[in-house]
Design a protein around this motif. Structure first.
Motif, PDB file in Angstrom:
ATOM      1  N   VAL A 119      29.195 -18.122  -4.854  1.00 14.94           N
ATOM      2  CA  VAL A 119      28.156 -18.644  -5.741  1.00 14.94           C
ATOM      3  C   VAL A 119      28.623 -19.925  -6.416  1.00 14.94           C
ATOM      4  CG1 VAL A 119      26.848 -18.204  -7.868  1.00 14.94           C
ATOM      5  CG2 VAL A 119      27.085 -16.392  -6.155  1.00 14.94           C
ATOM      6  N   THR A 122      28.886 -22.856  -3.694  1.00 17.55           N
ATOM      7  CA  THR A 122      27.584 -23.352  -3.241  1.00 17.55           C
ATOM      8  C   THR A 122      26.824 -24.036  -4.376  1.00 17.55           C
ATOM      9  OG1 THR A 122      26.625 -21.137  -3.596  1.00 17.55           O
ATOM     10  CG2 THR A 122      27.338 -21.685  -1.362  1.00 17.55           C
ATOM     11  N   SER A 123      26.993 -23.556  -5.605  1.00 10.08           N
ATOM     12  CA  SER A 123      26.364 -24.219  -6.758  1.00 10.08           C
ATOM     13  C   SER A 123      26.885 -25.641  -6.895  1.00 10.08           C
ATOM     14  CB  SER A 123      26.645 -23.442  -8.053  1.00 10.08           C
ATOM     15  OG  SER A 123      26.086 -22.149  -8.024  1.00 10.08           O
ATOM     16  N   VAL A 126      25.534 -27.858  -3.981  1.00  6.23           N
ATOM     17  CA  VAL A 126      24.139 -28.283  -4.168  1.00  6.23           C
ATOM     18  C   VAL A 126      24.059 -29.406  -5.192  1.00  6.23           C
ATOM     19  CG1 VAL A 126      21.862 -27.569  -4.987  1.00  6.23           C
ATOM     20  CG2 VAL A 126      23.152 -26.064  -3.478  1.00  6.23           C
ATOM     21  N   PHE A 153      22.919 -26.402   1.906  1.00  2.19           N
ATOM     22  CA  PHE A 153      23.634 -25.727   0.819  1.00  2.19           C
ATOM     23  C   PHE A 153      22.657 -25.000  -0.111  1.00  2.19           C
ATOM     24  CE2 PHE A 153      27.264 -28.840   1.468  1.00  2.19           C
ATOM     25  CZ  PHE A 153      28.151 -27.877   1.905  1.00  2.19           C
ATOM     26  N   PHE A 154      21.489 -25.602  -0.324  1.00  4.36           N
ATOM     27  CA  PHE A 154      20.510 -24.958  -1.198  1.00  4.36           C
ATOM     28  C   PHE A 154      20.053 -23.624  -0.619  1.00  4.36           C
ATOM     29  CE2 PHE A 154      16.041 -24.038  -2.066  1.00  4.36           C
ATOM     30  CZ  PHE A 154      16.103 -23.838  -3.441  1.00  4.36           C
ATOM     31  N   TRP A 157      22.874 -21.189  -1.027  1.00  9.24           N
ATOM     32  CA  TRP A 157      23.003 -20.888  -2.458  1.00  9.24           C
ATOM     33  C   TRP A 157      21.896 -19.951  -2.926  1.00  9.24           C
ATOM     34  CZ3 TRP A 157      19.300 -21.970  -6.164  1.00  9.24           C
ATOM     35  CH2 TRP A 157      19.675 -21.746  -7.490  1.00  9.24           C
ATOM     36  N   MET A 161      22.666 -16.549  -4.767  1.00 11.33           N
ATOM     37  CA  MET A 161      22.260 -16.460  -6.166  1.00 11.33           C
ATOM     38  C   MET A 161      21.258 -15.329  -6.398  1.00 11.33           C
ATOM     39  SD  MET A 161      22.657 -17.480  -9.193  1.00 11.33           S
ATOM     40  CE  MET A 161      23.640 -18.963  -9.006  1.00 11.33           C
TER      41      MET A 161
END
Length: 225
Positions: A119, A122-123, A126, A153-154, A157, A161
């Protein structure tokens, strides 16, 4: 049975005095304040991020007309995300360096411990690709267009998430309520711990930092028009 009575009985079995047991319990409770406060800071920041993520999600539905606001709230997210990551990493460091209060608090479930770094990474991916798109939309990384990476990536993510939020969402109301004056006595709120003003100050500072960044850089969206 109350905790003090339990403590005295355990002390009797170990051959300790009741005063010694009470002193140990009091020290443990005082030490636990830091771990409890860290959990509340993470919860407060997480709640703020849920609101901001929801707004950012709305802008995705109509990027043609809301591109400026997509950039604005994307940049705004940077501050609170940094606070959330720092709070989480602090707990991680304190637990794995065997700080007693954090050891007593215990780690998240193994699945969430595995998901956590994913998490975080990837956060960051993004946000970084989104920021870079504002400064150089034609750039590529390893031959891949930045926009492609940002979208990829979004998607990853969003999946990670979703699991993360569903795992922790049920705990947020009682933790946040314990730090809100006038609400902390509501049934179901967690027990209040010291440092509430500091936690809110850190949260506001993160939001303010993100706001300054957003106001200074959101104009970069014009490069896409």
């Amino acid at each position: 049975m109350s905790a003090p009575i339990q403590s005295r009985r355990r002390a009797h079995v170990r051959g300790e005095s009741a005063d010694t047991a009470d002193t140990a319990d009091t020290a443990g409770t005082a030490d636990d304040t830091g771990a409890e406060g860290n959990e509340r800071l993470t919860a407060i920041t997480g709640t703020l991020l849920l609101v901001l993520f929801a707004i950012e999600g709305v802008t995705i539905l109509q990027l043609g007309g809301l591109l400026y606001w997509h950039y604005f709230f994307g940049f705004l997210l940077v501050g609170p995300v940094c606070v959330k990551i720092c709070s989480t990493l602090y707990r991680f460091a304190r637990y794995y360096t065997h700080e007693p209060a954090y050891v007593r608090k215990g780690p998240p479930m193994i699945a969430l411990r595995v998901l956590g770094p994913f998490v975080v990474l990837t956060s960051c991916a993004v946000l970084v690709t989104g920021i870079l798109l504002g400064f150089a939309k034609s750039e590529t990384v390893a031959g891949l267009p930045m926009l492609f990476l940002h979208k990829g990536f979004f998607i990853v993510w969003a999946g990670a998430m979703t699991i993360h939020v569903l795992a922790y969402l049920w705990r947020l109301p009682r933790l946040v309520a314990s730090d809100v004056p006038g609400v902390r006595r509501v049934r179901g709120a967690a027990t209040a711990v010291g440092g509430s003003a500091l936690r809110w100050s850190v949260t506001v500072a993160g939001l303010a930092g993100g706001l300054v960044f957003a106001m200074a850089a959101a104009h970069l969206s014009s490069a896409w028009r």
